[in-house]
Design a protein around this motif. Structure first.
Motif, PDB file in Angstrom:
ATOM      1  N   UNK A 259     -13.072  16.920  35.379  1.00 41.89           N
ATOM      2  CA  UNK A 259     -12.279  17.554  34.391  1.00 41.89           C
ATOM      3  C   UNK A 259     -12.100  16.908  32.967  1.00 41.89           C
ATOM      4  N   UNK A 260     -12.198  15.815  32.871  1.00 46.25           N
ATOM      5  CA  UNK A 260     -12.022  14.950  31.616  1.00 46.25           C
ATOM      6  C   UNK A 260     -13.268  14.781  30.869  1.00 46.25           C
ATOM      7  N   UNK A 261     -14.256  14.456  31.727  1.00 49.98           N
ATOM      8  CA  UNK A 261     -15.858  14.006  31.332  1.00 49.98           C
ATOM      9  C   UNK A 261     -16.717  15.317  30.812  1.00 49.98           C
ATOM     10  N   UNK A 262     -16.776  15.584  29.652  1.00 51.41           N
ATOM     11  CA  UNK A 262     -17.541  16.504  29.130  1.00 51.41           C
ATOM     12  C   UNK A 262     -19.102  16.122  29.354  1.00 51.41           C
ATOM     13  N   UNK A 263     -19.508  14.978  29.182  1.00 51.67           N
ATOM     14  CA  UNK A 263     -20.939  14.556  29.196  1.00 51.67           C
ATOM     15  C   UNK A 263     -21.414  14.648  30.829  1.00 51.67           C
ATOM     16  N   UNK A 321     -13.678   3.741  32.228  1.00 55.05           N
ATOM     17  CA  UNK A 321     -14.629   4.207  31.365  1.00 55.05           C
ATOM     18  C   UNK A 321     -15.143   5.499  32.122  1.00 55.05           C
ATOM     19  N   UNK A 322     -15.193   6.564  31.470  1.00 52.73           N
ATOM     20  CA  UNK A 322     -15.792   7.931  32.324  1.00 52.73           C
ATOM     21  C   UNK A 322     -17.411   7.517  32.243  1.00 52.73           C
ATOM     22  N   UNK A 323     -17.840   7.791  33.614  1.00 51.57           N
ATOM     23  CA  UNK A 323     -19.500   7.748  33.729  1.00 51.57           C
ATOM     24  C   UNK A 323     -20.225   8.268  32.855  1.00 51.57           C
ATOM     25  N   UNK A 324     -19.658   9.469  32.203  1.00 51.05           N
ATOM     26  CA  UNK A 324     -20.617  10.321  31.352  1.00 51.05           C
ATOM     27  C   UNK A 324     -20.367   9.710  29.905  1.00 51.05           C
ATOM     28  N   UNK A 325     -19.433   8.639  29.544  1.00 52.85           N
ATOM     29  CA  UNK A 325     -19.198   8.407  28.238  1.00 52.85           C
ATOM     30  C   UNK A 325     -20.168   6.919  28.095  1.00 52.85           C
TER      31      UNK A 325
END
Length: 424
Positions: A259-263, A321-325
């Motif tokens: 939901x938070x991780x656009x990448x 840290x979001x994995x996509x970031x």
């Protein structure tokens, strides 16, 4: 005995409280092209009140982040003056944003990539200064040092208070200073996040994610049938979990939250695309591995990621840290980032893939490592190592490559014959 220990661990954290960071976190200013900035790049000094919300900036230029010159990935090019050997020292930026109820926000986190020095103001008050001297900052004040190499790619993290917030329109003002007039590049991109409670800054393992997280934490192996769902947290081998499921580690805490991780959502779109789903399993897995390697490699011809990740560990130790970031924040990803992302995308693509952690090397030289296994319905298994670009069939006759994959206590992971269950 191993199964009993595993079940006990599950029971131990069975009462973890689920805390949704998606609701607790507010993104006030977004990374990159999601945000338009006003900027002044004519090289002239500005009056002191340029940092105030009521300063008139109607004639300023506008552009999407990242902004700058001489670097890759820019959406807006700013001017540096007429003489490339005598560039202007300072460029100014402003961005207004809305806060409905400032009393609800207790902490702010700024993630900033800047080249070279920077000062950030919130509603006229300085909240961040980096790579600039103490004292009064003028239009010709030079940064302390030039930013180069992998440090240029790092998004640094600053936690500040919310004392200067007002209800309604707020103003973030930024000035970026060069270290010298012959500098070849300038860069600005940032994200501003608000939190309602300091506890919300701590990544929290959710109940649905705990089976996979506990399996990896205790057995160093996530079975193909266990899925990586939102609320999963990984802080490496040294991660600790308290009774509320909050994680602590000397490394960055990787978070899975679609939901938070656009990448991550973009990666998942690729994994479930018709082009991927139409491939047979081995080719499907190979395409995903290649995609992740390209996504998490610093440069096309440079796979040396360790320097960037060392900086990330220093900057984000014990922080979520979001994995996509990962790639955005430090420009690269190492084995634990790549193996986790491969497992997530493989789950989405309908593949049976395990997540594995151990060591890589031999009795004399070895290091911690993470990789994956692809399990096929006919019983075959493939070793998938995105970091080392290895994709090979596991067979009873171990190859020289598979001999180098070890358990955390340095025993062969792939014994002879092939193991039927993971080795801790």
């Amino acid at each position: 005995m191993r199964r009993i220990q595993f079940q006990c661990l599950l029971l131990l954290i069975g009462f973890f409280l689920q805390l949704s960071q998606a609701n607790a976190e507010s993104t006030l200013i977004k990374f990159g092209k999601e945000t338009e900035w006003k900027y002044q790049d004519d090289g002239k000094a500005l009056p002191p009140d340029w940092v105030q919300p009521d300063y008139v900036d109607a004639k300023w230029s506008r552009g999407l982040a990242p902004l700058g010159f001489g670097d890759r990935g820019l959406n807006t090019l700013v001017r540096f003056g007429e003489d490339p050997q005598n560039k202007q020292i300072t460029t100014y930026f402003r961005r207004a944003f809305q806060v409905e109820d400032p009393d609800k926000l207790k902490k702010l986190v700024l993630l900033i990539r800047s080249d070279d020095g920077i000062v950030v103001y919130l509603n006229g008050k300085e909240i961040v200064r980096h790579n600039l001297p103490q004292g009064q900052i003028k239009w010709d004040t030079r940064a302390i040092q030039a930013i180069g190499g992998v440090l240029e790619r790092l998004y640094q993290r600053f936690t500040v208070g919310t004392d200067h917030f007002v209800s309604g329109t707020n103003l973030l003002a930024v000035e970026v200073h060069q270290a010298n007039p012959r500098s070849t590049d300038l860069f600005l991109d940032l994200e501003l996040r608000g939190y309602q409670d300091e506890k919300e800054l701590r990544p929290t393992l959710t109940p649905k994610a705990k089976p996979a997280a506990v399996a990896y934490h205790s057995q160093h192996y996530v079975d193909p049938k266990l899925k990586i769902v939102d609320g999963y947290v990984d802080g490496g081998r040294g991660m600790q979990l308290n009774d509320q499921g909050q994680a602590r580690s000397r490394r960055e805490l990787l978070i899975v939250d679609r939901s938070r991780d656009e990448s991550l959502r973009k990666h998942l779109e690729f994994a479930k695309s018709d082009d991927i789903k139409s491939l047979e399993p081995v080719k499907r897995a190979f395409r995903l591995a290649k995609y992740i390697d390209q996504s998490m490699t610093l440069e096309k011809d440079n796979r040396s990621t360790m320097a960037a990740v060392v900086l990330m560990t220093r900057e984000y130790a014990n922080e979520g840290v979001l994995i996509g970031d990962v790639t955005r924040l430090c420009g690269a990803g190492v084995c634990r980032h790549r193996a986790l992302l491969f497992k997530i995308l493989a789950d989405e693509a309908g593949l049976d893939v395990a997540l594995v952690r151990g060591n890589f090397g031999d009795a004399q030289h070895r290091e911690g490592h993470a990789w994956n296994e692809l399990h096929l319905k006919d019983g075959r298994r493939y070793l998938v190592d995105v970091m080392h670009r290895r994709f090979e069939l596991l067979s009873p006759e171990r190859s020289e490559v598979s001999r180098r994959y070890l358990t955390i206590d340095n025993k062969p992971w792939y014994g002879k014959p092939e193991p039927n269950e993971p080795k801790p």
